[in-house]
Design a protein around this motif. Structure first.
Motif, PDB file in Angstrom:
ATOM      1  N   UNK A   1       0.819  -1.229   0.000  1.00 29.13           N
ATOM      2  CA  UNK A   1       0.000   0.000   0.000  1.00 29.13           C
ATOM      3  C   UNK A   1       0.850   1.275   0.000  1.00 29.13           C
ATOM      4  N   UNK A   2       2.011   1.226   0.632  1.00 30.93           N
ATOM      5  CA  UNK A   2       2.876   2.419   0.669  1.00 30.93           C
ATOM      6  C   UNK A   2       3.524   2.651  -0.694  1.00 30.93           C
ATOM      7  N   UNK A   3       3.909   1.562  -1.362  1.00 29.71           N
ATOM      8  CA  UNK A   3       4.494   1.704  -2.708  1.00 29.71           C
ATOM      9  C   UNK A   3       3.432   2.217  -3.680  1.00 29.71           C
ATOM     10  N   UNK A   4       2.219   1.686  -3.549  1.00 33.33           N
ATOM     11  CA  UNK A   4       1.132   2.143  -4.424  1.00 33.33           C
ATOM     12  C   UNK A   4       0.847   3.630  -4.197  1.00 33.33           C
ATOM     13  N   UNK A   5       0.876   4.062  -2.938  1.00 34.95           N
ATOM     14  CA  UNK A   5       0.628   5.486  -2.633  1.00 34.95           C
ATOM     15  C   UNK A   5       1.718   6.360  -3.259  1.00 34.95           C
ATOM     16  N   UNK A   6       2.960   5.892  -3.246  1.00 35.50           N
ATOM     17  CA  UNK A   6       4.054   6.656  -3.871  1.00 35.50           C
ATOM     18  C   UNK A   6       3.846   6.724  -5.384  1.00 35.50           C
ATOM     19  N   UNK A   7       3.388   5.631  -5.981  1.00 38.96           N
ATOM     20  CA  UNK A   7       3.105   5.651  -7.425  1.00 38.96           C
ATOM     21  C   UNK A   7       2.047   6.707  -7.738  1.00 38.96           C
ATOM     22  N   UNK A   8       0.992   6.735  -6.943  1.00 38.27           N
ATOM     23  CA  UNK A   8      -0.070   7.726  -7.168  1.00 38.27           C
ATOM     24  C   UNK A   8       0.459   9.141  -6.990  1.00 38.27           C
ATOM     25  N   UNK A   9       1.346   9.316  -6.033  1.00 41.05           N
ATOM     26  CA  UNK A   9       1.911  10.650  -5.763  1.00 41.05           C
ATOM     27  C   UNK A   9       2.610  11.213  -6.992  1.00 41.05           C
ATOM     28  N   UNK A  10       3.292  10.335  -7.753  1.00 39.09           N
ATOM     29  CA  UNK A  10       4.048  10.797  -8.924  1.00 39.09           C
ATOM     30  C   UNK A  10       3.329  10.508 -10.247  1.00 39.09           C
ATOM     31  N   UNK A  11       2.089  10.063 -10.158  1.00 40.02           N
ATOM     32  CA  UNK A  11       1.312   9.812 -11.381  1.00 40.02           C
ATOM     33  C   UNK A  11       1.785   8.590 -12.149  1.00 40.02           C
ATOM     34  N   UNK A  12       2.377   7.607 -11.445  1.00 42.30           N
ATOM     35  CA  UNK A  12       2.881   6.388 -12.076  1.00 42.30           C
ATOM     36  C   UNK A  12       1.811   5.303 -11.961  1.00 42.30           C
ATOM     37  N   UNK A  13       1.531   4.613 -13.062  1.00 39.41           N
ATOM     38  CA  UNK A  13       0.528   3.539 -13.025  1.00 39.41           C
ATOM     39  C   UNK A  13       1.028   2.398 -12.145  1.00 39.41           C
ATOM     40  N   UNK A  14       0.188   1.958 -11.201  1.00 38.07           N
ATOM     41  CA  UNK A  14       0.494   0.802 -10.360  1.00 38.07           C
ATOM     42  C   UNK A  14      -0.250  -0.373 -10.981  1.00 38.07           C
ATOM     43  N   UNK A  15       0.478  -1.203 -11.708  1.00 37.86           N
ATOM     44  CA  UNK A  15      -0.119  -2.246 -12.553  1.00 37.86           C
ATOM     45  C   UNK A  15      -0.493  -3.471 -11.720  1.00 37.86           C
ATOM     46  N   UNK A  16      -1.779  -3.603 -11.398  1.00 38.73           N
ATOM     47  CA  UNK A  16      -2.232  -4.758 -10.622  1.00 38.73           C
ATOM     48  C   UNK A  16      -3.631  -5.166 -11.050  1.00 38.73           C
ATOM     49  N   UNK A  17      -4.022  -6.370 -10.684  1.00 40.95           N
ATOM     50  CA  UNK A  17      -5.341  -6.895 -11.008  1.00 40.95           C
ATOM     51  C   UNK A  17      -5.406  -8.341 -10.542  1.00 40.95           C
ATOM     52  N   UNK A  18      -6.522  -8.974 -10.777  1.00 38.15           N
ATOM     53  CA  UNK A  18      -6.650 -10.380 -10.376  1.00 38.15           C
ATOM     54  C   UNK A  18      -5.701 -11.230 -11.215  1.00 38.15           C
ATOM     55  N   UNK A  19      -5.370 -12.428 -10.733  1.00 41.24           N
ATOM     56  CA  UNK A  19      -4.490 -13.321 -11.485  1.00 41.24           C
ATOM     57  C   UNK A  19      -5.098 -13.623 -12.859  1.00 41.24           C
TER      58      UNK A  19
END
Length: 360
Positions: free
Chosen positions: A312-330
């Protein structure tokens, strides 16, 4: 790739370094207990699977034996072997869990894996021409590689690579495509081939001869069970790894783009070239926590079972810099892998025509 200015890249590096330093300062007994628990679980499942296998003439017992042995192999390869060889437990000073000496239960030797994966793949992640894990020299997954008619059949290569994954990984460092193009001589790989046949022969002898012969009257059943367990391990581990970098939105990079690369640039490339998938606690464990491939590529030396807490902290940093956090179901991520393989198997003009939006 998302473009950040130098100040943003420096701040990105500082933000991620802060997480890394905080977690590493807390690494200790909790992590040691975790990896020892995984080792006990792996051993229990392997002994249980091999003990049940001779009674596999009873169908439910056969299913339980294969399930137990395949899960044991998956845990050893993914959660123990892969992570130990990344140095995640070197701080324990346990010779049996040291990154430079650990030898895992698969055809690829530890030394070859440390060269091709730990150094080559993690240093040059998704850089075409430098990271040979990207497509394993068998799959065309971007425009960086010129199309040729053989790519029409790359789904067959994909299926064969998945079924025989441990053997493919064992031969990965052979660089067969360069041998075929006569850029290097096969004789230059004599040492690698010697190690491959030694380790591969030992693995094959153990699963396909030794244990079946121990239970001679039911040799075919034990042999079939061991083949099935290895097949399940191969299909699962290859699928997990493909979902980490071959998904539709995982980016690729040119060699020119990494010239004079700063730490911030390196972090940005790891974040945008990797992808995660969601799942239950056991999905994460059985993937060796490579379900958090983004966190693994940013922090390869942090014990992997901590990635779920860090995510969650890495994802928040991605959002902070406008970087796509690539995730989804398997299932969703795996579908985009198949889609990408299919799209780039086609000639460019056909693929472009098919992907163009329909006229209003």
């Amino acid at each position: 790739m998302k473009q950040l200015n130098e100040q943003q890249l420096n701040e990105l590096a500082e933000d991620l370094d802060a997480i890394h330093d905080e977690v590493m300062a807390d690494v200790g007994e909790r992590d040691a207990k975790y990896i020892r628990r995984m080792i006990r679980l792996h051993r229990t499942l392997e002994v249980g699977g091999r003990a049940m296998m001779p009674f596999g003439f009873i169908p439910p017992v056969f299913a339980a034996a294969v399930g137990s042995l395949s899960i044991a192999k998956i845990i050893e390869n993914m959660e123990i072997g892969h992570n130990v060889m990344h140095g995640q437990y070197d701080w324990m000073n346990d010779p049996s869990l040291h990154s430079q000496t650990y030898e895992w239960d698969t055809v690829c030797t530890g030394d070859s894996w440390r060269r091709t994966h730990n150094y080559e793949h993690h240093t040059f992640t998704n850089v075409i021409g430098k990271d040979r894990d990207y497509g394993y020299a068998l799959l065309r997954l971007s425009d960086d590689n010129k199309w040729n008619p053989l790519h029409l059949f790359q789904f067959a290569n994909y299926a064969l690579l998945s079924v025989f994954f441990q053997w493919g990984v064992g031969l990965h460092e052979l660089e067969f495509e360069r041998v075929r193009r006569r850029e290097i001589k096969l004789s230059e790989k004599a040492g690698l081939l010697k190690d491959f046949f030694r380790k591969g022969g030992r693995q094959a002898f153990k699963d396909y001869l030794f244990f079946p012969l121990l239970t001679f009257p039911v040799f075919p059943i034990v042999l079939a069970g061991n083949v099935s367990a290895n097949l399940i391990r191969n299909l699962w581990s290859s699928s997990v790894i493909f979902c980490g970098h071959f998904t539709e939105d995982a980016e690729t990079f040119t060699e020119a783009s990494i010239e004079n690369e700063t730490r911030g640039h390196w972090y940005l490339r790891q974040l945008t070239g990797s992808s995660n998938f969601t799942g239950s606690k056991w999905v994460h464990i059985l993937s060796g926590h490579l379900s958090h491939q983004i966190e693994h590529h940013v922090f390869p030396d942090i014990p992997a079972h901590r990635y779920r807490e860090i995510a969650p902290r890495v994802e928040a940093i991605c959002h902070k810099y406008g970087i796509k956090y690539n995730t989804g179901s398997f299932g969703r991520q795996y579908w985009t892998v198949l889609k990408r393989i299919g799209q780039f198997s086609l000639p460019d003009r056909v693929r472009t025509r098919l992907s163009a939006p329909a006229a209003a």
